[in-house]
Motif scaffolding. Structure first.
Motif, PDB file in Angstrom:
ATOM      1  N   PRO A 141       0.789  -1.234   0.000  1.00  7.87           N
ATOM      2  CA  PRO A 141       0.000   0.000   0.000  1.00  7.87           C
ATOM      3  C   PRO A 141       0.818   1.280   0.000  1.00  7.87           C
ATOM      4  N   ASP A 142       1.908   1.365   0.775  1.00 11.94           N
ATOM      5  CA  ASP A 142       2.684   2.602   0.814  1.00 11.94           C
ATOM      6  C   ASP A 142       3.272   2.935  -0.554  1.00 11.94           C
ATOM      7  N   GLU A 143       3.803   1.925  -1.219  1.00 11.13           N
ATOM      8  CA  GLU A 143       4.365   2.121  -2.552  1.00 11.13           C
ATOM      9  C   GLU A 143       3.273   2.544  -3.523  1.00 11.13           C
ATOM     10  N   TRP A 144       2.113   1.933  -3.385  1.00 10.83           N
ATOM     11  CA  TRP A 144       0.949   2.241  -4.233  1.00 10.83           C
ATOM     12  C   TRP A 144       0.482   3.674  -4.030  1.00 10.83           C
ATOM     13  N   LEU A 145       0.353   4.096  -2.787  1.00 10.53           N
ATOM     14  CA  LEU A 145      -0.101   5.460  -2.481  1.00 10.53           C
ATOM     15  C   LEU A 145       0.876   6.493  -3.027  1.00 10.53           C
ATOM     16  N   ASN A 146       2.163   6.254  -2.856  1.00  9.22           N
ATOM     17  CA  ASN A 146       3.157   7.208  -3.341  1.00  9.22           C
ATOM     18  C   ASN A 146       3.145   7.311  -4.861  1.00  9.22           C
ATOM     19  N   ALA A 147       2.970   6.184  -5.543  1.00  9.78           N
ATOM     20  CA  ALA A 147       2.933   6.215  -7.007  1.00  9.78           C
ATOM     21  C   ALA A 147       1.757   7.042  -7.509  1.00  9.78           C
ATOM     22  N   ILE A 148       0.606   6.884  -6.876  1.00  9.95           N
ATOM     23  CA  ILE A 148      -0.575   7.661  -7.274  1.00  9.95           C
ATOM     24  C   ILE A 148      -0.360   9.136  -6.961  1.00  9.95           C
ATOM     25  N   ALA A 149       0.096   9.440  -5.740  1.00  8.47           N
ATOM     26  CA  ALA A 149       0.298  10.828  -5.330  1.00  8.47           C
ATOM     27  C   ALA A 149       1.292  11.546  -6.242  1.00  8.47           C
ATOM     28  N   HIS A 150       2.288  10.833  -6.750  1.00  8.20           N
ATOM     29  CA  HIS A 150       3.308  11.430  -7.614  1.00  8.20           C
ATOM     30  C   HIS A 150       2.887  11.486  -9.075  1.00  8.20           C
ATOM     31  N   GLY A 151       1.636  11.101  -9.353  1.00  5.31           N
ATOM     32  CA  GLY A 151       1.112  11.221 -10.704  1.00  5.31           C
ATOM     33  C   GLY A 151       1.555  10.153 -11.671  1.00  5.31           C
ATOM     34  N   GLN A 152       2.026   8.999 -11.141  1.00  3.94           N
ATOM     35  CA  GLN A 152       2.487   7.931 -12.031  1.00  3.94           C
ATOM     36  C   GLN A 152       1.339   7.096 -12.590  1.00  3.94           C
ATOM     37  N   GLY A 153       0.164   7.241 -11.999  1.00  9.93           N
ATOM     38  CA  GLY A 153      -0.982   6.505 -12.504  1.00  9.93           C
ATOM     39  C   GLY A 153      -2.160   6.617 -11.559  1.00  9.93           C
ATOM     40  N   VAL A 154      -3.290   6.075 -11.998  1.00  7.61           N
ATOM     41  CA  VAL A 154      -4.491   5.975 -11.169  1.00  7.61           C
ATOM     42  C   VAL A 154      -4.678   4.498 -10.843  1.00  7.61           C
TER      43      VAL A 154
END
Length: 307
Positions: A228-241
């Motif tokens: 989850p932490d990796e997932w949340l950071n990827a979304i927050a940084h605009g890497q995907g939805v």
């Protein structure tokens, strides 16, 4: 002759993938290291197991003979480990419960409390796994029972009971063009990059990409997340939805991420799962607790008032 089961597993993975690079990625080791392990196995057996070419790895006649038995050997070993580990935890009166992310949502603690009433003196040990293993340790025998987001790889090998369903929502960066919408159509997200689970999670990854619900539109992968932490950071940084259970909006709130209902995709299901071959009083009691809490609304209300 003794052969490390790790070598046999590496061999079986190469046979399945037919390609060293893909097999190495799936096993989380480097390709040179995997090549070395395969050669070590060939040296121990005194035979060539593969014909190597630019097209990939093709089993030799000896390799095909080994592959025909490798699966049964690995399964038997995994079952032996499962029984051994289970015996240890039974002696300590510990029930190992695997889960991925939010488990059974807010009902999880109610399930544990109900299990404690059914089995005095027992302790529940919750074990969370990364998204590389959507079975939460059930497939490897590391847990006795698991609360899973369905579907999971090799689901037919387990006894699975669906406990609850909930809508899938979409998680977006706060600055996304659709972040201000009250509800989003999935078709409006077809061309968006998605944050995906690791490839080895198989159909679980495909489900959270809604690969079968895109009307033929291909999936774009913007990032891969293992937890989850990796997932949340990827979304927050605009890497995907990313598609996610509705409960995620309650469990993982962040100012740089918004969650919105999405139409045009099926609902998510949470199930309790156990191996087909496992019959155990403590696991039986845990499954009964899952049923009581997730199906019997009066029990949920009673437990909530008692807490």
């Amino acid at each position: 002759m003794d052969v490390d089961t790790r070598l046999l597993r590496y061999f079986a993975t190469v046979v399945e993938e037919g390609n060293l690079t893909r097999a190495a990625q799936r096993l989380y080791i480097s390709q040179p290291a995997l090549t070395k392990q395969i050669r070590q196995l060939e040296a121990r057996l005194g035979v060539n197991l593969f014909v190597r070419s630019r097209a990939g790895m093709t089993p030799t006649e000896a390799g095909e003979a080994l592959a025909a038995h490798a699966g049964a050997v690995l399964t038997a070993w995994e079952n032996a480990l499962r029984v051994t580990r289970a015996a240890t935890t039974r002696a300590a009166r510990v029930l190992r419960v695997g889960f991925v992310a939010s488990a059974a949502n807010e009902r999880t603690q109610l399930i544990i409390a109900d299990f404690a009433r059914r089995c005095p003196g027992w302790r529940v040990q919750m074990r969370q796994t990364e998204w590389t293993d959507p079975t939460a340790g059930l497939a490897t025998g590391d847990v006795d029972v698991a609360l899973l987001r369905l579907p999971v790889p090799a689901q037919s090998e387990f006894d699975v009971e669906v406990l609850l369903t909930e809508p899938r929502w979409i998680a977006l960066p706060a600055g996304h063009r659709l972040a201000g919408e009250d509800q989003i159509r999935f078709r409006d997200l077809y061309d968006e990059p998605f944050v995906a689970a690791p490839a080895e999670s198989g159909e679980w990854r495909d489900y959270w990409l809604a690969a079968d619900e895109r009307e033929g539109h291909p999936v774009r992968i913007g990032a891969v997340a293992h937890h989850p932490d990796e997932w949340l950071n990827a979304i927050a940084h605009g890497q995907g939805v990313s598609l996610t259970p509705e409960a995620t909006a309650r469990f993982y709130q962040r100012p740089d991420i918004v969650y919105r209902p999405v139409t045009g995709v099926s609902h998510s299901r949470v199930g309790v799962a156990r191996p087909h071959t496992q019959r155990d009083d403590a696991v039986d009691a845990f499954v009964l607790s899952c049923r009581a809490v997730c199906v019997d609304g009066s029990l949920v209300a009673s437990l909530t008032m008692d807490s």
